[in-house]
Structures are given as structure tokens and as C-alpha cells.
Design a protein around this motif. Structure first.
Motif, PDB file in Angstrom:
ATOM      1  N   VAL A  28      -0.286  -4.113   5.303  1.00  0.00           N
ATOM      2  CA  VAL A  28      -1.091  -4.031   6.517  1.00  0.00           C
ATOM      3  C   VAL A  28      -0.148  -4.023   7.717  1.00  0.00           C
ATOM      4  CG1 VAL A  28      -2.921  -5.104   7.869  1.00  0.00           C
ATOM      5  CG2 VAL A  28      -2.959  -5.287   5.379  1.00  0.00           C
ATOM      6  N   PHE A  29      -0.335  -3.052   8.607  1.00  0.00           N
ATOM      7  CA  PHE A  29       0.596  -2.849   9.708  1.00  0.00           C
ATOM      8  C   PHE A  29      -0.008  -3.234  11.051  1.00  0.00           C
ATOM      9  CE2 PHE A  29       1.624   0.168   6.334  1.00  0.00           C
ATOM     10  CZ  PHE A  29       2.967  -0.111   6.132  1.00  0.00           C
ATOM     11  N   ARG A  30       0.867  -3.543  11.994  1.00  0.00           N
ATOM     12  CA  ARG A  30       0.450  -3.783  13.372  1.00  0.00           C
ATOM     13  C   ARG A  30       0.752  -2.546  14.225  1.00  0.00           C
ATOM     14  NH1 ARG A  30       5.178  -7.063  13.288  1.00  0.00           N
ATOM     15  NH2 ARG A  30       3.914  -8.937  12.999  1.00  0.00           N
ATOM     16  N   PRO A  31      -0.072  -2.175  15.185  1.00  0.00           N
ATOM     17  CA  PRO A  31      -1.366  -2.790  15.520  1.00  0.00           C
ATOM     18  C   PRO A  31      -2.484  -2.324  14.603  1.00  0.00           C
ATOM     19  CG  PRO A  31      -0.941  -0.960  16.981  1.00  0.00           C
ATOM     20  CD  PRO A  31       0.274  -1.101  16.119  1.00  0.00           C
ATOM     21  N   ARG A  32      -2.246  -1.263  13.853  1.00  0.00           N
ATOM     22  CA  ARG A  32      -3.248  -0.779  12.907  1.00  0.00           C
ATOM     23  C   ARG A  32      -2.543  -0.020  11.795  1.00  0.00           C
ATOM     24  NH1 ARG A  32      -6.814   2.949  16.673  1.00  0.00           N
ATOM     25  NH2 ARG A  32      -6.566   1.095  17.973  1.00  0.00           N
ATOM     26  N   GLY A  33      -3.234   0.175  10.677  1.00  0.00           N
ATOM     27  CA  GLY A  33      -2.672   0.891   9.540  1.00  0.00           C
ATOM     28  C   GLY A  33      -2.779   0.100   8.247  1.00  0.00           C
ATOM     29  N   LEU A  34      -3.223   0.755   7.190  1.00  0.00           N
ATOM     30  CA  LEU A  34      -3.370   0.130   5.870  1.00  0.00           C
ATOM     31  C   LEU A  34      -2.805   1.073   4.822  1.00  0.00           C
ATOM     32  CD1 LEU A  34      -4.562  -1.951   3.817  1.00  0.00           C
ATOM     33  CD2 LEU A  34      -6.692  -0.632   3.926  1.00  0.00           C
ATOM     34  N   ARG A  35      -1.933   0.544   3.964  1.00  0.00           N
ATOM     35  CA  ARG A  35      -1.353   1.343   2.887  1.00  0.00           C
ATOM     36  C   ARG A  35      -1.526   0.586   1.572  1.00  0.00           C
ATOM     37  NH1 ARG A  35       4.392   3.522   4.154  1.00  0.00           N
ATOM     38  NH2 ARG A  35       5.025   1.335   3.989  1.00  0.00           N
ATOM     39  N   VAL A  36      -2.077   1.277   0.585  1.00  0.00           N
ATOM     40  CA  VAL A  36      -2.284   0.704  -0.754  1.00  0.00           C
ATOM     41  C   VAL A  36      -1.687   1.686  -1.755  1.00  0.00           C
ATOM     42  CG1 VAL A  36      -3.962  -0.123  -2.441  1.00  0.00           C
ATOM     43  CG2 VAL A  36      -4.418  -0.407   0.013  1.00  0.00           C
ATOM     44  N   SER A  37      -0.820   1.201  -2.646  1.00  0.00           N
ATOM     45  CA  SER A  37      -0.133   2.129  -3.553  1.00  0.00           C
ATOM     46  C   SER A  37       0.122   1.482  -4.902  1.00  0.00           C
ATOM     47  CB  SER A  37       1.201   2.582  -2.937  1.00  0.00           C
ATOM     48  OG  SER A  37       2.097   1.487  -2.802  1.00  0.00           O
ATOM     49  N   ILE A  38       0.313   2.338  -5.904  1.00  0.00           N
ATOM     50  CA  ILE A  38       0.740   1.902  -7.232  1.00  0.00           C
ATOM     51  C   ILE A  38       1.931   2.753  -7.643  1.00  0.00           C
ATOM     52  CG2 ILE A  38      -1.584   1.178  -7.910  1.00  0.00           C
ATOM     53  CD1 ILE A  38      -1.730   3.715  -9.657  1.00  0.00           C
ATOM     54  N   PRO A  39       2.825   2.245  -8.506  1.00  0.00           N
ATOM     55  CA  PRO A  39       3.967   3.046  -8.944  1.00  0.00           C
ATOM     56  C   PRO A  39       3.528   4.211  -9.820  1.00  0.00           C
ATOM     57  CG  PRO A  39       3.868   0.988 -10.168  1.00  0.00           C
ATOM     58  CD  PRO A  39       2.846   0.887  -9.082  1.00  0.00           C
ATOM     59  N   ASP A  40       4.232   5.328  -9.699  1.00  0.00           N
ATOM     60  CA  ASP A  40       3.948   6.487 -10.537  1.00  0.00           C
ATOM     61  C   ASP A  40       4.370   6.191 -11.975  1.00  0.00           C
ATOM     62  OD1 ASP A  40       3.222   9.001 -11.365  1.00  0.00           O
ATOM     63  OD2 ASP A  40       5.070   9.963 -10.673  1.00  0.00           O
ATOM     64  N   GLN A  41       3.545   6.581 -12.915  1.00  0.00           N
ATOM     65  CA  GLN A  41       3.876   6.463 -14.330  1.00  0.00           C
ATOM     66  C   GLN A  41       3.481   7.763 -15.013  1.00  0.00           C
ATOM     67  OE1 GLN A  41       2.220   3.010 -16.250  1.00  0.00           O
ATOM     68  NE2 GLN A  41       2.793   1.621 -14.594  1.00  0.00           N
ATOM     69  N   GLU A  42       4.224   8.111 -16.038  1.00  0.00           N
ATOM     70  CA  GLU A  42       3.913   9.322 -16.791  1.00  0.00           C
ATOM     71  C   GLU A  42       2.491   9.228 -17.356  1.00  0.00           C
ATOM     72  OE1 GLU A  42       5.750  12.035 -20.438  1.00  0.00           O
ATOM     73  OE2 GLU A  42       6.752  10.223 -19.797  1.00  0.00           O
ATOM     74  N   LYS A  71      -2.018  13.336  -5.857  1.00  0.00           N
ATOM     75  CA  LYS A  71      -0.607  13.601  -6.099  1.00  0.00           C
ATOM     76  C   LYS A  71       0.241  12.406  -5.676  1.00  0.00           C
ATOM     77  CE  LYS A  71       3.006  17.031  -5.066  1.00  0.00           C
ATOM     78  NZ  LYS A  71       3.314  18.263  -4.286  1.00  0.00           N
ATOM     79  N   ALA A  72       1.250  12.083  -6.483  1.00  0.00           N
ATOM     80  CA  ALA A  72       2.178  11.000  -6.147  1.00  0.00           C
ATOM     81  C   ALA A  72       3.276  11.535  -5.226  1.00  0.00           C
ATOM     82  CB  ALA A  72       2.804  10.417  -7.412  1.00  0.00           C
ATOM     83  N   LYS A  73       3.777  10.673  -4.345  1.00  0.00           N
ATOM     84  CA  LYS A  73       4.885  11.024  -3.464  1.00  0.00           C
ATOM     85  C   LYS A  73       5.905   9.891  -3.484  1.00  0.00           C
ATOM     86  CE  LYS A  73       2.244  13.888  -0.200  1.00  0.00           C
ATOM     87  NZ  LYS A  73       1.850  14.064   1.234  1.00  0.00           N
ATOM     88  N   ASN A  74       7.178  10.270  -3.562  1.00  0.00           N
ATOM     89  CA  ASN A  74       8.269   9.291  -3.548  1.00  0.00           C
ATOM     90  C   ASN A  74       8.087   8.208  -4.614  1.00  0.00           C
ATOM     91  OD1 ASN A  74       9.504  10.579  -1.288  1.00  0.00           O
ATOM     92  ND2 ASN A  74       8.103   9.489   0.080  1.00  0.00           N
ATOM     93  N   GLY A  75       7.568   8.631  -5.767  1.00  0.00           N
ATOM     94  CA  GLY A  75       7.450   7.706  -6.891  1.00  0.00           C
ATOM     95  C   GLY A  75       6.250   6.779  -6.841  1.00  0.00           C
ATOM     96  N   ARG A  76       5.283   7.030  -5.904  1.00  0.00           N
ATOM     97  CA  ARG A  76       4.113   6.163  -5.821  1.00  0.00           C
ATOM     98  C   ARG A  76       2.875   6.997  -5.513  1.00  0.00           C
ATOM     99  NH1 ARG A  76       5.717   0.886  -5.891  1.00  0.00           N
ATOM    100  NH2 ARG A  76       3.611   0.160  -5.457  1.00  0.00           N
ATOM    101  N   LYS A 348      10.637  -6.771  -7.355  1.00  0.00           N
ATOM    102  CA  LYS A 348      10.377  -5.406  -6.916  1.00  0.00           C
ATOM    103  C   LYS A 348      10.664  -4.443  -8.061  1.00  0.00           C
ATOM    104  CE  LYS A 348       9.543  -7.003  -2.842  1.00  0.00           C
ATOM    105  NZ  LYS A 348       8.162  -7.050  -2.325  1.00  0.00           N
ATOM    106  N   ASN A 349      10.117  -3.232  -7.971  1.00  0.00           N
ATOM    107  CA  ASN A 349      10.361  -2.272  -9.038  1.00  0.00           C
ATOM    108  C   ASN A 349      10.486  -0.861  -8.478  1.00  0.00           C
ATOM    109  OD1 ASN A 349       7.411  -1.912  -8.641  1.00  0.00           O
ATOM    110  ND2 ASN A 349       7.605  -0.588 -10.438  1.00  0.00           N
ATOM    111  N   ILE A 350      11.128  -0.018  -9.246  1.00  0.00           N
ATOM    112  CA  ILE A 350      11.242   1.397  -8.935  1.00  0.00           C
ATOM    113  C   ILE A 350      11.082   2.156 -10.242  1.00  0.00           C
ATOM    114  CG2 ILE A 350      13.767   1.317  -9.100  1.00  0.00           C
ATOM    115  CD1 ILE A 350      13.879   3.566  -7.031  1.00  0.00           C
ATOM    116  N   VAL A 351      10.293   3.224 -10.227  1.00  0.00           N
ATOM    117  CA  VAL A 351      10.010   3.998 -11.437  1.00  0.00           C
ATOM    118  C   VAL A 351      10.791   5.297 -11.403  1.00  0.00           C
ATOM    119  CG1 VAL A 351       8.207   5.122 -12.811  1.00  0.00           C
ATOM    120  CG2 VAL A 351       7.705   2.984 -11.604  1.00  0.00           C
ATOM    121  N   LYS A 352      11.492   5.579 -12.482  1.00  0.00           N
ATOM    122  CA  LYS A 352      12.270   6.814 -12.597  1.00  0.00           C
ATOM    123  C   LYS A 352      11.332   7.981 -12.869  1.00  0.00           C
ATOM    124  CE  LYS A 352      16.987   7.598 -14.253  1.00  0.00           C
ATOM    125  NZ  LYS A 352      16.984   9.062 -14.224  1.00  0.00           N
ATOM    126  N   ASN A 353      11.502   9.054 -12.128  1.00  0.00           N
ATOM    127  CA  ASN A 353      10.603  10.199 -12.272  1.00  0.00           C
ATOM    128  C   ASN A 353      10.747  10.874 -13.635  1.00  0.00           C
ATOM    129  OD1 ASN A 353       9.417   9.956  -9.738  1.00  0.00           O
ATOM    130  ND2 ASN A 353      11.076  11.072  -8.747  1.00  0.00           N
TER     131      ASN A 353
END
Length: 481
Positions: A28-42, A71-76, A348-353
Motif C-alpha cells: 500500500v503506497f502513499r498518498p494512494r496506490g495498491l499493489r497485490v502480486s504473486i510470484p510467477d510459476q510454471e 500476463k506476468a511481468k518481471n517474474g510476478r 524474500k523470494n525470486i522465481v527463475k523464469n
């Protein structure tokens, strides 16, 4: 109509097996903005997010926020609403949904009844998830002074002594095995991870050759003979045992469903020989491949001043399961306790494409500061970790933490404000793998027969082990901040 389709998919999925929707990262960002994401998986073909602010969802209704992400972008897979305005204390109620293709069928999987309490607002930018620093109570900065050598003193200490800012404080390229630096463990594994391993020193598990450290897990029966794990006699590792004398780390007697560890492996550390507080660590390594194998690239506390086990914390420099469905996911960060929530809260995690993290050598990096830990791989930042308001101890109830009241006596980053030592090793099984709803994991973590059930499934996991089922370490380096 869409809710009906989702419902039908949920009925069908029990026929074809289950896929678990990854937990969402909410920002959740200030003053506004909401981002919800999950990691990309095959296999993921679509991600959907539905939510409301301060109002519970009526089942799988559309909600105030309702969007399909094709569509996923940047692994998410990422939902983003630039106009959403939330404040601290607001509650986001939501559910997510994934279309997943298992190679034969595309089925739908929901993750219902989710809730997120806004505890801080993040600065708004275009950075990847998890890298924007929240506002937290930080440890008081240490004043820089000049050492006798004339250099600027770092906040880093090495074996409890101040060092120069930017100084390289550790370098190991494994020309030989330096016994003045490394201590091989000789013990049966026990808490807090309860891995199914007997740690040994020397071949076939531990070897330094051609400027490279190699640690390989091997079935115990292959080392000591068929039936070793269930021999009806006491096995005492003393006097070489490095575990607690007289405990099950040093002495075990098989009987009934209790067997000796079905796998031999190796683990080395700088415990009692070298330690540091705050700095940058870089390990170039190739991770092991094979079911239920994982690397142990850790920083462990020297004196456990905050209590035994994870009460004094652990920093994982790199962790990736060797299973085919796990080896694309790299994880690193802080372990706060033994419960699943405490193992994942500050990780934290990062998923390999494509491919896996065990296909080649990579640089695994952690930058440990008095108020922040940064996780990197191949010089790419994939996560920053900050203490919440009130320190990690403020999450004791939510994370099922025990024996952590001593953290209140440390800094806001306790327990990660004491000197730590390096650990390199390979573990197998145990509590590092969460219980799964499918049948692919042959044991459950709290079952007293878990080690025997793992051993009985040797044909299953043994078929996935190969020459690639080993950890190879090229070098380990560390620098002062």
C-alpha cells in the motif's frame, strides 16, 4: 457467471490433484496506490484479484477491486490500482484466483478469505515488490570513529573488534581445507529443523578439490551397509561428536519406528573460529538438485544470547529445494522461529523464469546492516527486510513465537544485532519443507515416524538423485560496511 465457473473448477480440481495458490504480497503506497502480486510459476495462465476495504467479502463476490491479470511481468503476476487510497489501520479483505495448467488440464484454484492489515504506507515508485523501505523504528546509528591505523571505523565488527569501513574481512577460495577456519560437524541432526541427516567429516560427503568445496548427501545404507539405519544397537559418536554430549545429537539407539538418519551429509562452520556483526557476504555456489535436498548457506548466532534455536535467529543467504517443482524458487532472509509463519515472515523470494537455480553457479549475497537486510542474487536485489514498528518481538503472537521476550532488551532489529558465524552444508528432509496437501511429500513434519516414512520412500526420491545432487562452493567473501 465467473463465480459459477470458479466453483466448477474447484469441484474438478479434486479429481486431477491440487495446486496451491501462492500467498499474495500486498503493498500500500502513499498518498494512494495498491499493489497485490504473486510470484510467477510454471503452469500459471491467469491471476485474478478481488477485494474490499474495511468490509468483509460475501463469499467470492466481485468486490470493490476486481480484475483479471492475463500476463506476468518481471517474474510476478501483479494487480495495481493507482487510485486506491488506504490508510494505516485499514483492513483489506480479499480473495485471489489462479488458472493453472498441469500439463493436461487447465483448472481454477482460489485462495479464499484473505485479510491484510495496513501497518505502514510505502513510498510510491516503480520498484519491484518488496524493495521499497517502510517507515520503521531503526537501531540508533553508530558514530564513525578513526581507528589506530588511521582508517574510518565501520559499524562492522569481526570477532568483536572494530574494523575499517569497506575492508575485506573474510576470503576463502578452498585451495585446501583450512582447519583453523572451518569446523566439520559430526552429529545426528536434531532441532530446530530435524533434517534426516547424519553429518560426517570427510568423503564421500565432504571434499575440497580443485579449489572447490563439494558437499554431497549419500544414503546411509550406501555408506555403512544395508540395514544400517535399523540396527538394534547403540551408536555413540563420542568423542568426535560436535553436538551436545549425551544427547540424541551424539547417541542414538534404533528401535520400533525409530531409525538412524537415512542420509549422510556434511556441514562445516566457522563457529568458535571466526564471526562478525554487520557486513556483506558473497558466496559463489552451485546448489544441489534432487528431491528433498537443500543447501545450508546460513549465518547462525555465536552465543545464542536471546535463547536456543531460532529464538536467536538465523539469516539464510540462499535456500532452494532440489525438487523439480521447487528448484526455480530461491529464498533468503531471516528465520524468526520454528512455526511455518515464523519461517516465512521475513523471507524474500525470486522465481527463475526458466531452468533452475541448481543448473549453474550463482552469486548469493546478503548485506546485513543494523536496521536492514538486503537479499541479492547475481547482483540483483530481490528483497529488503526491515523490522516492524516495535521490532520483530511485536509479531510474537501472530507468528507463534516463543521465548523471545529477551528481544526487547536488544535493538529494534533484535535478534539480528549479535555476531554470527558462517555455515555451509547440505540438508535433506525435515521441517524445512512445509506439509503439502498432495501425496508427493512422503512424511508430515510432526509425525514421530516421519524419518522412517522418508526412508521407506527411498525408491521414489532416490531416483531423482544424481551427480548434480551436491553443493559446490567456489568461494566465500565478506566485507565490512
Amino acid at each position: 457467471m465467473k463465480v459459477l465457473v470458479v466453483f466448477i473448477f474447484c469441484l474438478v480440481r479434486s479429481t486431477f490433484g491440487q495446486f496451491e495458490v501462492p500467498d499474495a504480497l500486498v503493498e500500500v503506497f502513499r498518498p494512494r496506490g495498491l499493489r497485490v502480486s504473486i510470484p510467477d510459476q510454471e503452469g500459471i495462465k491467469l491471476f485474478a484479484f478481488h477485494g474490499k476495504i474495511n468490509e468483509e467479502m460475501n463469499g467470492r463476490e466481485g468486490g470493490t477491486f476486481s480484475r483479471d491479470i492475463p500476463k506476468a511481468k518481471n517474474g510476478r503476476w501483479t494487480f495495481y490500482d493507482a487510485n486506491a487510497r488506504l490508510k494505516e489501520g485499514d483492513i483489506l479483505y480479499y480473495w485471489t484466483y489462479v488458472d493453472y495448467f498441469d500439463g493436461k488440464n487447465k483448472l481454477g484454484y482460489p485462495n479464499d478469505d484473505q485479510k491484510f492489515v495496513v501497518k505502514q504506507l510505502l513510498d510510491k515508485d516503480g520498484a519491484a515488490p518488496s524493495v521499497t523501505p517502510p517507515t520503521v523504528t531503526k537501531a540508533p546509528p553508530q558514530e564513525h570513529t578513526t581507528l589506530e591505523s588511521g582508517c574510518k571505523a565501520s559499524v562492522t565488527t569481526k570477532v568483536n573488534e572494530r574494523v575499517c569501513a569497506g575492508e575485506q574481512i573474510f576470503h576463502e577460495d578452498f585451495t585446501t581445507f583450512e582447519t583453523n577456519i572451518w569446523r566439520p560437524e559430526v552429529k545426528f541432526a536434531d532441532k530446530p529443523d530435524y533434517e534426516f541427516v547424519f553429518y560426517r567429516a570427510g568423503p564421500p560427503n565432504l571434499q575440497v578439490k580443485h579449489h572447490r568445496l563439494t558437499i554431497r548427501p549419500v544414503p546411509s545404507d550406501a555408506v555403512f551397509g544395508e540395514g544400517f539405519v535399523s540396527r538394534r544397537e547403540k551408536v555413540n559418536l563420542a568423542p568426535a561428536c560436535t553436538g551436545v554430549p549425551g544427547s540424541i545429537e551424539c547417541v542414538q539407539t534404533p528401535g520400533a519406528f525409530l531409525i538412524l538418519p537415512p542420509v549422510t551429509s556434511a556441514q562445516i562452520s566457522t563457529k568458535g573460529k571466526w564471526s562478525f556483526k554487520y557486513g556483506k557476504v558473497e558466496i559463489r555456489a552451485k546448489l544441489p538438485k534432487g528431491d528433498w535436498i537443500y543447501p545450508e548457506l546460513y549465518l547462525n548466532p555465536v552465543n545464542e544470547e536471546y535463547g536456543p534455536g531460532y529464538a536467536s535467529g538465523q539469516i539464510r543467504i540462499a535456500f532452494s529445494g532440489g525438487n523439480e517443482d521447487l528448484c526455480r524458487d530461491l529464498r533468503g532472509g531471516c528465520i524468526l522461529g520454528s512455526s511455518p509463519a515464523a519461517r516465512n515472515y521475513a523471507v524474500k523470494n525470486i522465481v527463475k523464469n526458466s531452468g533452475s537455480w541448481s543448473d549453474d553457479f550463482h552469486k548469493f549475497i546478503v548485506i546485513w546492516k543494523p536496521d536492514q537486510i538486503t537479499m541479492m542474487v547475481d547482483d540483483q536485489v530481490y528483497g529488503n527486510i526491515y523490522p516492524p514498528e516495535g521490532g520483530f518481538v511485536s509479531e510474537a503472537y501472530n507468528l507463534d513465537l516463543v521465548n523471545v521476550e529477551r528481544w526487547r532488551g536488544g535493538t529494534s532489529f533484535a535478534p539480528f544485532d549479535k555476531e554470527m558465524y558462517l555455515v555451509l552444508g547440505v540438508g535433506v528432509g525435515g521441517h524445512c519443507f512445509e506439509d503439502r496437501s498432495d501425496a508427493t511429500k512422503p512424511w508430515t513434519n510432526n509425525d514421530p515416524k516421519s524419518q522412517k516414512k522418508f526412508y521407506q520412500a527411498a525408491a521414489q526420491w532416490g531416483a531423482t538423485w544424481s551427480n548434480a545432487s551436491r553443493l559446490e562452493v567456489d568461494y566465500v567473501k565478506a566485507w565490512a560496511l
